[in-house]
Write a protein that holds these residues in place. Structure first.
Motif, short mmCIF file in Angstrom:
data_model
loop_
_atom_site.label_atom_id
_atom_site.label_comp_id
_atom_site.label_asym_id
_atom_site.label_seq_id
_atom_site.Cartn_x
_atom_site.Cartn_y
_atom_site.Cartn_z
N MET A 100 0.90 -1.26 -0.07
CA MET A 100 0.00 -0.10 0.08
C MET A 100 0.76 1.19 0.05
O MET A 100 0.47 2.50 -0.32
CB MET A 100 -0.84 -0.04 1.33
CG MET A 100 -1.90 -1.11 1.28
SD MET A 100 -2.39 -1.68 -0.40
CE MET A 100 -3.96 -0.51 -0.41
N SER A 101 2.05 1.08 0.54
CA SER A 101 2.95 2.54 0.56
C SER A 101 3.90 2.41 -0.40
O SER A 101 4.66 3.60 -0.73
CB SER A 101 3.43 2.38 1.89
OG SER A 101 4.14 1.36 2.52
N LEU A 102 4.27 1.34 -1.26
CA LEU A 102 5.21 1.26 -2.25
C LEU A 102 4.94 0.85 -3.41
O LEU A 102 5.35 1.16 -4.33
CB LEU A 102 6.34 0.35 -1.72
CG LEU A 102 7.43 0.90 -0.58
CD1 LEU A 102 8.15 0.11 -0.06
CD2 LEU A 102 8.32 2.09 -1.23
N GLY A 103 3.93 -0.21 -3.61
CA GLY A 103 3.65 -0.84 -4.79
C GLY A 103 3.16 0.30 -5.83
O GLY A 103 2.40 1.13 -5.30
N ALA A 104 3.51 0.01 -6.92
CA ALA A 104 3.19 1.05 -7.99
C ALA A 104 1.79 1.02 -8.23
O ALA A 104 0.86 1.69 -7.52
CB ALA A 104 3.68 0.66 -9.49
N LEU A 105 1.31 0.30 -9.07
CA LEU A 105 -0.50 0.01 -9.26
C LEU A 105 -0.76 -1.13 -8.57
O LEU A 105 -0.22 -2.25 -8.49
CB LEU A 105 -0.55 -0.05 -10.65
CG LEU A 105 -0.15 1.31 -11.73
CD1 LEU A 105 -0.50 1.01 -13.05
CD2 LEU A 105 -0.82 2.26 -10.98
N ARG A 106 -1.96 -1.05 -7.85
CA ARG A 106 -2.19 -2.31 -6.88
C ARG A 106 -3.86 -2.20 -7.01
O ARG A 106 -4.34 -1.26 -7.24
CB ARG A 106 -1.60 -2.09 -5.74
CG ARG A 106 -2.37 -0.87 -5.00
CD ARG A 106 -1.16 -0.46 -3.93
NE ARG A 106 -1.63 0.59 -3.20
CZ ARG A 106 -1.32 2.08 -3.49
NH1 ARG A 106 -0.42 2.07 -4.32
NH2 ARG A 106 -1.99 2.81 -2.83
N LYS A 107 -4.40 -3.47 -6.95
CA LYS A 107 -5.82 -3.95 -7.00
C LYS A 107 -6.07 -4.75 -5.68
O LYS A 107 -5.47 -5.81 -5.79
CB LYS A 107 -6.28 -4.44 -8.41
CG LYS A 107 -7.76 -4.47 -8.43
CD LYS A 107 -7.98 -5.11 -9.66
CE LYS A 107 -8.12 -6.87 -9.58
NZ LYS A 107 -8.96 -7.23 -8.72
N LEU A 108 -6.72 -4.18 -4.73
CA LEU A 108 -7.10 -4.90 -3.46
C LEU A 108 -8.36 -5.69 -3.59
O LEU A 108 -9.39 -4.99 -4.30
CB LEU A 108 -7.12 -4.21 -2.59
CG LEU A 108 -7.75 -4.34 -1.14
CD1 LEU A 108 -6.05 -5.10 -0.39
CD2 LEU A 108 -8.08 -3.61 -0.17
N ASP A 109 -8.47 -7.07 -3.60
CA ASP A 109 -9.86 -7.67 -3.47
C ASP A 109 -10.07 -8.57 -2.20
O ASP A 109 -9.01 -8.34 -1.24
CB ASP A 109 -9.83 -8.34 -4.81
CG ASP A 109 -8.89 -9.67 -4.76
OD1 ASP A 109 -8.06 -9.72 -5.58
OD2 ASP A 109 -8.75 -10.60 -4.04
N GLN A 110 -10.95 -9.14 -2.05
CA GLN A 110 -11.36 -9.74 -0.78
C GLN A 110 -10.38 -10.81 -0.33
O GLN A 110 -10.29 -11.53 0.76
CB GLN A 110 -12.90 -10.10 -0.70
CG GLN A 110 -13.91 -9.04 -0.63
CD GLN A 110 -13.70 -8.58 0.80
OE1 GLN A 110 -13.36 -9.26 1.93
NE2 GLN A 110 -13.57 -6.88 0.68
N ASP A 111 -9.59 -11.30 -1.38
CA ASP A 111 -8.60 -12.51 -1.26
C ASP A 111 -7.22 -12.11 -0.88
O ASP A 111 -6.43 -12.63 -0.85
CB ASP A 111 -8.78 -13.42 -2.37
CG ASP A 111 -10.34 -14.04 -2.27
OD1 ASP A 111 -10.91 -14.14 -3.40
OD2 ASP A 111 -10.63 -14.53 -1.02
N GLY A 112 -6.94 -10.80 -1.45
CA GLY A 112 -5.58 -10.42 -1.47
C GLY A 112 -5.26 -9.07 -2.47
O GLY A 112 -6.07 -8.40 -2.58
N VAL A 113 -4.07 -9.04 -2.60
CA VAL A 113 -3.65 -7.74 -3.65
C VAL A 113 -2.78 -8.15 -4.68
O VAL A 113 -2.04 -8.91 -4.40
CB VAL A 113 -2.97 -6.71 -2.48
CG1 VAL A 113 -1.89 -7.37 -1.78
CG2 VAL A 113 -2.71 -5.37 -3.35
#
Ligand SMILES: Nc1nc2cc3nc(NCCc4ccc(CCO)cc4)[nH]c3cc2c(=O)[nH]1
Ligand SMILES: [Zn+2]
Length: 373
Positions: A100-113
């Motif tokens: 959340m503080s470093l990853g460039a683009l990220r997609k969070l879902d109910q199972d992970g990121v």
């Protein structure tokens, strides 16, 4: 000698505890401050230097090590202890916070990121199973649950939804954990600054059962007062016979106040990052060594310190190194700052054993206020 992972409480003073954490990689006295060794190195320090400060346990990061050099490579090379020349316990964070503080683009879902590496843009996924598998491959002594740390401030409903997802992830992390003698896994309490949500999270984690419990979701900009008030309603609900670890904290004053609220373990980049930016921590607060007033100051950083910077060099020399952008500057000052943090924790522990923590706290705060020598 049994190497069962266990924490033994030896003394208490108010809510503060002094104890020993026994692990497969040796014992650690608590309260303890863990130097941050993000990518398999405590930046600017050899591990002999880290050992010389009295550190007992260091922190590594799943996020950084999975991206570079890769967990399988570290495993193939004998695990993180061998790789970084540290035979003591290693605690690895589980990666969610760093994504959340470093990853460039990220997609969070109910199972992970799912996220892109901030190094080369390659795609990766972290979830409770993968994070736990990676920490196992690294041979971490203490494995952290995969969780989500919500940004503050946030609406209570959002904090509640995030915490409940993290509790589901904690159960999956526990299922994925491979139990080994002397190794442990810590649950991470979430719930923002909402007392009822913190209580719900502690119950969810103790129902699952872990070898230790961390307090997450803090040191994210809420400020010391809100952090302390959240500790006031959280630590008393946490198991008395298990270690309590406050993630990402903090300044010397944060450490003192948090130990007095029942916290046993800490990690923070502050002393190491400050060491690279000319900020020196001492018994009299902090100073910026780039300041011209140190150009002819022949005194050591601190008269109470046994580190290489204080026994061999002057403030004027450190001032010169930073002005000249010499690599030795960050090396010596990181060494000093970590030595100060370890001396601070040893002094606090001794006061708990003596039952004099309140007086010791007053002394520390008066000294920090007194200003530089
Ligand atoms: N798995 C997990 N890991 C965490 C790591 C954290 N680290 C923090 N705070 C660090 C804040 C922090 C960041 C930078 C600096 C240097 C400033 O010069 C100091 C502190 N809060 C945190 C919360 C969590 C959390 O809930 N879950
Ligand atoms: Zn020093």
């Amino acid at each position: 000698m049994s190497s069962t992972f266990r924490w033994i409480c030896e003394s208490t003073d108010g809510l503060a505890r002094a104890g020993t954490l026994h692990t497969a990689h040796g014992p650690v006295q608590t309260p303890t401050f863990m130097p941050v060794g993000t990518a398999g190195t405590v930046k600017a320090m050899t591990m002999d230097a880290v050992r010389s400060t009295g550190a007992g346990i260091v922190l590594g990061n799943t996020y950084h090590l999975m991206l570079r050099p890769g967990a399988e490579r570290v495993k193939q090379l004998g695990g993180l202890h061998k790789f970084m020349d540290w035979s003591g316990p290693i605690l690895t964070d589980s990666g969610g916070f760093q994504v959340m503080s470093l990853g460039a683009l990220r997609k969070l879902d109910q199972d992970g990121v799912t996220f892109q590496s901030h190094i080369d843009g390659s795609k990766h996924r972290l979830d409770p199973q993968r994070s736990t598998d990676i920490q196992h491959a690294l041979d971490a002594t203490i494995t952290m649950c995969f969780d989500e740390c919500p940004a503050l401030p946030a609406a209570p409903e959002a904090i509640a939804a995030s915490m409940r997802m993290s509790m589901r992830w904690a159960a999956r992390s526990r299922e994925a954990f491979i139990q080994r003698e002397g190794y442990g896994q810590f649950g991470i309490v979430q719930g923002g600054t909402e007392p009822e949500l913190r209580a719900e999270s502690v119950k969810a984690l103790t129902d699952i059962g872990f070898e230790g419990y961390a307090i997450g979701g803090l040191a994210v900009g809420e400020g010391q007062e809100l952090m302390f008030s959240t500790l006031d309603v959280t630590t008393p609900l946490m198991p008395n016979d298990k270690p309590r670890y406050l993630m990402g904290v903090g300044t010397p004053d944060d450490l003192l106040g948090s130990v007095m609220r029942g916290v046993d373990m800490f990690d923070c980049v502050m002393p190491t990052r400050a060491g690279r930016t000319a900020r020196a921590y001492t018994e009299r607060g902090h100073i910026n060594l780039r300041n011209a007033r140190f150009a002819l100051d022949a005194r050591p950083l601190s008269p109470h310190c046994d580190c290489l910077a204080c026994t061999r060099h002057s403030r004027a020399y450190l001032h010169h190194l930073f002005r000249a952008d010499e690599i030795l500057g960050p090396m010596l000052l990181t060494w000093h700052n970590l030595a100060y943090y370890q001396r601070l924790m040893r002094g606090i522990r001794a006061a708990i054993v003596d039952g004099t923590l309140s007086a010791h706290a007053e002394h520390l705060r008066a000294e920090w206020q007194a200003g530089d020598w």
